[in-house]
Scaffold this active site. Sequence first.
Site, PDB file in Angstrom:
ATOM      1  N   LYS A 164     -14.510  -8.344  -7.942  1.00 55.79           N
ATOM      2  CA  LYS A 164     -13.712  -9.197  -8.836  1.00 55.79           C
ATOM      3  C   LYS A 164     -13.012 -10.297  -8.032  1.00 55.79           C
ATOM      4  CE  LYS A 164     -10.808  -8.985 -12.895  1.00 55.79           C
ATOM      5  NZ  LYS A 164     -10.176  -8.154 -13.923  1.00 55.79           N
ATOM      6  N   ASP A 165     -12.516  -9.935  -6.848  1.00 57.21           N
ATOM      7  CA  ASP A 165     -11.910 -10.967  -5.996  1.00 57.21           C
ATOM      8  C   ASP A 165     -12.953 -11.995  -5.553  1.00 57.21           C
ATOM      9  OD1 ASP A 165      -9.363 -10.019  -6.166  1.00 57.21           O
ATOM     10  OD2 ASP A 165      -9.394  -8.916  -4.276  1.00 57.21           O
ATOM     11  N   GLU A 167       5.392 -34.213  -0.558  1.00 53.67           N
ATOM     12  CA  GLU A 167       4.148 -33.757  -1.165  1.00 53.67           C
ATOM     13  C   GLU A 167       4.463 -33.064  -2.495  1.00 53.67           C
ATOM     14  OE1 GLU A 167       1.789 -35.406   0.494  1.00 53.67           O
ATOM     15  OE2 GLU A 167       0.589 -33.636   0.949  1.00 53.67           O
ATOM     16  N   SER A 224      -0.159  -1.154  -6.427  1.00 59.01           N
ATOM     17  CA  SER A 224      -0.047  -2.392  -7.189  1.00 59.01           C
ATOM     18  C   SER A 224       0.606  -2.149  -8.541  1.00 59.01           C
ATOM     19  CB  SER A 224      -1.431  -2.985  -7.427  1.00 59.01           C
ATOM     20  OG  SER A 224      -2.050  -3.272  -6.207  1.00 59.01           O
ATOM     21  N   HIS A 232       0.806  -1.213   0.000  1.00 57.10           N
ATOM     22  CA  HIS A 232       0.000   0.000   0.000  1.00 57.10           C
ATOM     23  C   HIS A 232       0.844   1.271   0.000  1.00 57.10           C
ATOM     24  CE1 HIS A 232      -4.195  -1.777   0.907  1.00 57.10           C
ATOM     25  NE2 HIS A 232      -3.527  -2.446  -0.001  1.00 57.10           N
TER      26      HIS A 232
END
Lengths: 255, 426
Positions: free
Chosen positions: B244-245, B288, B220, B216
Amino acid sequence: MRLARFALLGALVGALAAGPALAQEAEAPTPPAQKWSFSGLFGTFDLAAAQRGFQVYESVCSNCHSMRLLHYRDLAGIGLTPEQIKAVASHNTVPLGLNDQGEPITGPALPSSPFRSPFPNEKAARAANNGALPPDQSLMVNSLPGGPDFVYAVLTGYKEPPPGFNLQSGMNYNEYFPGHQIAMPQPLQADQVEYADGTKATIEQEAHDVVTFLTWAANPEMVQRKQIGVRVVLFLVLMTGLTYVVKRKVWSDVH
Amino acid sequence: MAGLNKSDMKNPVINWIDTRMPVFTLMQREYGTFPTPKNFNYFWNFGALAMIALMIMIATGIFLAMNYVPNTGLAFDSVQRIMRDVNYGWLLRYVHQNGASMFFIVVYIHIFRGLYYGSYKYPRELLWIIGVLLLLIMMATAFMGYVLPWGQMSYWGATVITNLFSAIPLVGESIVTWLWGGFSVDNPTLNRFFSLHYLLPFVLVGVVFLHIAALHITGSNNPLGIDVKGPQDTVPFHPYYTIKDSVGTCVFLLIFAILVFFFPNFLGDPNNFLPANPLQTPADIVPEWYFLPFYAILRSVPDKLGGVVMMFGSIAVLFVLPWLDTSPVRSARFRPIYRQLIFLLVISVIALGFVGAHKPEGIWVVIGRVATTYYFLHFLVILPILGKLERPRPLPESISRPVIGPGGSGGGPLPGRAPAKPMEKP
Ligand code: HEM
């Protein structure tokens, strides 16, 4: 760009194809796929088969294999009534702790008792089986890479060894067991059990039933899991659609 | 009274709190009106998805821990008790088990996004470094979590991986003994792994906070990799990116649910259905899936210490990536050669994943070595040189004017401090 994508796809396909090809180098043939009531997204356990399978387990397998993670009460999961469970449990003699004099006592099992184990410990189990250990069957189907098909194949895979095969003493020839030598003598014979529902007890039938029971024992939550799963997935598909519509609407004023 | 916050909150109670402790103003600023580039694609969902995955892991983990017993004699059975006797215990456990896989898928895609769009470059280097740190903590958490059910692969995986430290000259053996709390993986090891497995996710939460704090400040990145020029390039975070998320979250949960409810053991190893047995080594010890590429790098180097160094090095290079990549252009969209090579890198990593799942024999050794070589070549040799040689395509003027003006070459200024000129070959 295009080229790189093709290369990526090629690499993936190549690696996927190479995987099984390499696995086939292992000695035993792949067990043939059987038809199971519990396979597929909507598959459930054929309870009649599972109950017959429990009968096979009780009268055959449980002489050598333990099933220590199950309790008699769990049999409600294959449709036994509380009375039937009580009866089944009471046929088995299990340790019941100490008496007032501090001596260990045994007695008929209760619905809350764990399944009776054939041997008190690993040493006793090996001593009774030519040094081999019959593995616990609670999770057997899940712990073997081939799953139900493999267990079925082993149970029905006993044969005369081919000429020249060097079978060690105390071992048995099995088409599907890795190395073809298994310490377990052929456990199933035709008509070894008499099914209460009149089903003919061929070796294949017994194997099929006991594998159904063992698969339930390893995955008792399966039916409930799939039922909830169908609802959750439907709900999420709906939510995805709705959210997408709202997203389109919110974004309609951005250029 | 200079310190009091002038709150805009309508609700009187919220306003009262916000005046004295402006958390609501903070949330409003950082997640409400926060100006966010308007041209994100769905790759920008994956950070939010990783946060959701972390919350799911913590929520299920806390309830698992209420019934789990960290003792070598009881651990395996206690997990089975969760599966069989605890109400919806199977759901908790399958969500936690497959949640680890979902978490890694999401984070790997998140990292790929960073690599492809150059999100690690100025001014986001610190943000990127914190991200790599998150990856490391997450790996440690998952590794220790996998030991807890105390199956065969839990035990032998722990043995193999902790033994790696014995490759360190002189002090290696002592370090391993110290890690184990004894002379083999045993009860003290299980106890400390449980303790750390419970602790590290909360450390993760703290570091995620720093990650967001750094984000922040810089703002972005975006698919064009160019800086925001003004309000015409951004939209407020809410409602545009919250919705959108949400779309991404629904798809994530959908895939997650299909895995949990229909294929809960698809990604697991059948060996872990057997209780740990120190006297019986499984035919092949594999970690894994999310560790396979690193495991493959480890096994591609004939020397033990070399393998360990390369394995840790494969993550260490990510820390210094911002300085290895010398190109001032962020987004691969404008870097024709980098754009090809980044796919080559992805292929190498996927190939390494397959190599890690197989015994190091025959063709797998060759593939492993080639892919390992490319991995390091890509970061250590190609990126430093490529930035100097590659001729980037012209950058758009701004986010809101992505179309390049007439003439084709009339691009905007390059991002970054230095007005670096792309190599103009005469
Ligand atoms: C970064 C987040 C986390 C990751 C990546 C993670 C990963 C894992 C993994 C891979 C397993 C083994 C699953 C299996 O094969 O059974 C596991 C088990 C376990 N985890 Fe976590 N975990 C996380 C957070 C937590 C938290 C916050 C707690 C507790 C507060 C927790 C408690 C447990 C317990 C009790 C087990 C053993 C039960 C089981 O095996 O299912 N985990 N974890």
